[in-house]
Design an enzyme around this catalytic site. Structure first.
Site, PDB file in Angstrom:
ATOM      1  CB  SER A  65      -0.936   0.018   1.205  1.00  0.00           C
ATOM      2  OG  SER A  65      -1.976  -0.886   0.990  1.00  0.00           O
ATOM      3  CE  LYS A  68      -3.761   0.667  -1.149  1.00  0.00           C
ATOM      4  NZ  LYS A  68      -4.486   0.150   0.038  1.00  0.00           N
ATOM      5  CE1 TYR A 192      -4.844  -1.257  -4.206  1.00  0.00           C
ATOM      6  CE2 TYR A 192      -5.528  -3.550  -4.296  1.00  0.00           C
ATOM      7  CZ  TYR A 192      -5.150  -2.444  -3.570  1.00  0.00           C
ATOM      8  OH  TYR A 192      -5.065  -2.526  -2.201  1.00  0.00           O
ATOM      9  CE1 TYR A 244      -4.885   1.417   4.206  1.00  0.00           C
ATOM     10  CE2 TYR A 244      -3.039   0.522   5.439  1.00  0.00           C
ATOM     11  CZ  TYR A 244      -3.619   0.889   4.250  1.00  0.00           C
ATOM     12  OH  TYR A 244      -2.919   0.725   3.110  1.00  0.00           O
ATOM     13  CB  VAL A 262      -0.045  -5.815   4.281  1.00  0.00           C
ATOM     14  CG1 VAL A 262      -1.295  -5.202   4.866  1.00  0.00           C
ATOM     15  CG2 VAL A 262      -0.196  -6.106   2.811  1.00  0.00           C
TER      16      VAL A 262
HETATM   17  O1  DON Z   1      -5.188  -4.966  -1.308  1.00  0.00           O
HETATM   18  C1  DON Z   1      -4.412  -5.647  -0.664  1.00  0.00           C
HETATM   19  O2  DON Z   1      -4.802  -6.492   0.082  1.00  0.00           O
HETATM   20  C2  DON Z   1      -2.919  -5.427  -0.761  1.00  0.00           C
HETATM   21  N1  DON Z   1      -2.480  -5.581  -2.056  1.00  0.00           N
HETATM   22  C3  DON Z   1      -2.500  -4.093  -0.270  1.00  0.00           C
HETATM   23  C4  DON Z   1      -2.833  -3.960   1.128  1.00  0.00           C
HETATM   24  C5  DON Z   1      -2.012  -3.071   1.923  1.00  0.00           C
HETATM   25  O3  DON Z   1      -0.813  -2.972   1.891  1.00  0.00           O
HETATM   26  C6  DON Z   1      -2.842  -2.417   2.893  1.00  0.00           C
HETATM   27  N2  DON Z   1      -2.102  -2.198   4.012  1.00  0.00           N
HETATM   28  N3  DON Z   1      -1.575  -1.915   4.856  1.00  0.00           N
END
Ligand code: DON
Length: 310
Positions: A65, A68, A192, A244, A262
């Site tokens: 993420s 993003k 994505y 988040y 993550v």
């Molecule tokens: O959408 C997902 O589950 C992952 N590709 C990205 C999630 C992510 O890193 C959110 N986190 N902290």
């Protein structure tokens, strides 16, 4: 006061090496589940171009993420403030993959850093091209801002995300039902999943954050990547929404805009002072790097870096 950043970094690395509770590696994407939790890296870049690194700062990891931030920068470049018709700028207070809020808010995601918001951003980056063009645009942008052409997309991670990303498929279809997707859901999700699978080291990631540290300027070219106002707005979103439902706690403990993923990475930017990347794969209960967050708290205390101090 002159800071001895290298000795601060060395202290943080030694402390991380002895940590007993390292959090839990994300295993809901199978190819992330096999990463060794013993790893820890940190890199700090300052406006004069100095780079201080420690631990596994040269090891590429899945930025997830954190990507993003870069996709948002590109989407704003394409459609400017019109983006905010389709995505909000409020902290969600919910898990990054929550479906509940989307129904109450009629398919408009709270912010561009929860998954739903990032999928809308991918849809915008797609523009009039195809998925592979948009994926290429994001990868080229990250290489450009990091000044490093070796940044790559880990296709095993991208495939693993696509094989298991059922919640993301649900979020995208849900937004489509509300008319908030311009392209085929599969095309936006492909973008994505690939942006999440970008692999970078702490050093590369800290370098990539330099334009946000420098009010929008890429120090390699001396030219603007974004306007100062836009750089500040991206940083504001990182501070309020970058972790988040753990964003409040991160702002409280660290006081620096940051974006987590993550994969265990965090990009943190102190305007005018430092671009910092930390990585440790074990996550806390909110899905943010446990040792990475602790390292940034320690770094902020040792340097007095905080967006609320002069
Ligand atoms: O959408 C997902 O589950 C992952 N590709 C990205 C999630 C992510 O890193 C959110 N986190 N902290």
């Amino acid at each position: 006061m002159t800071l001895d950043l290298q000795s601060i970094v060395d202290g943080i690395v030694s402390e991380a090496a002895t940590a007993q509770d390292r959090g839990k590696v994300a295993d809901y994407i199978p190819s992330l589940g096999c990463i060794d939790p013993a790893q820890f890296g940190i890199a700090i870049v300052t406006p004069d171009g100095s780079v201080h690194t420690g631990g596994d700062a040269a090891v590429p990891f899945s930025i997830q993420s954190v990507s993003k931030v870069f996709a948002l920068t590109l989407a704003l470049g394409k459609v400017g403030g019109d983006l905010w018709q389709r995505v909000g700028v409020e902290p969600s207070g919910s898990a990054f993959n929550s479906v509940v809020q989307l129904e109450a808010e009629k398919g408009i995601p709270r912010n561009p850093f929860i998954n739903a918001g990032a999928i809308v951003v991918s849809d915008v980056v797609l523009g009039s091209g195809e998925s592979r063009d948009a994926i290429g645009d994001i990868l080229r942008f990250v290489r450009f801002v990091s000044g490093d052409g070796s940044v790559f997309i880990d296709s095993a991670v991208a495939n693993s995300e696509a094989d298991t990303g059922f919640r993301n498929v649900a979020l995208a279809n849900y937004m489509r039902a509300f008319g908030n997707m311009a392209h085929r859901v599969d095309d936006a999700l492909k973008v994505y999943f690939h942006q999440c699978a970008i692999a970078m080291s702490c050093r590369q990631l800290a370098m990539a954050g330099r334009y946000l540290m420098m009010d929008g300027i890429n120090p390699d070219t001396g030219r603007a990547v974004v306007t100062p106002v836009r750089a500040r707005r991206i940083l504001s979103l990182m501070l309020t929404c970058g972790h988040y439902d753990g964003s409040g706690e991160f702002a409280f403990r660290v006081g620096i805009p940051g974006k987590s993923g993550v994969g265990g990475g965090i990009l943190a930017v102190v305007p005018g002072k430092a671009s910092i990347a930390v990585w440790s794969p074990g996550l806390n209960a909110r899905g943010n790097s446990k040792l990475g967050s602790e390292a940034l708290e320690r770094l902020a205390a040792a340097t007095n870096w905080n967006v609320f101090t002069a």
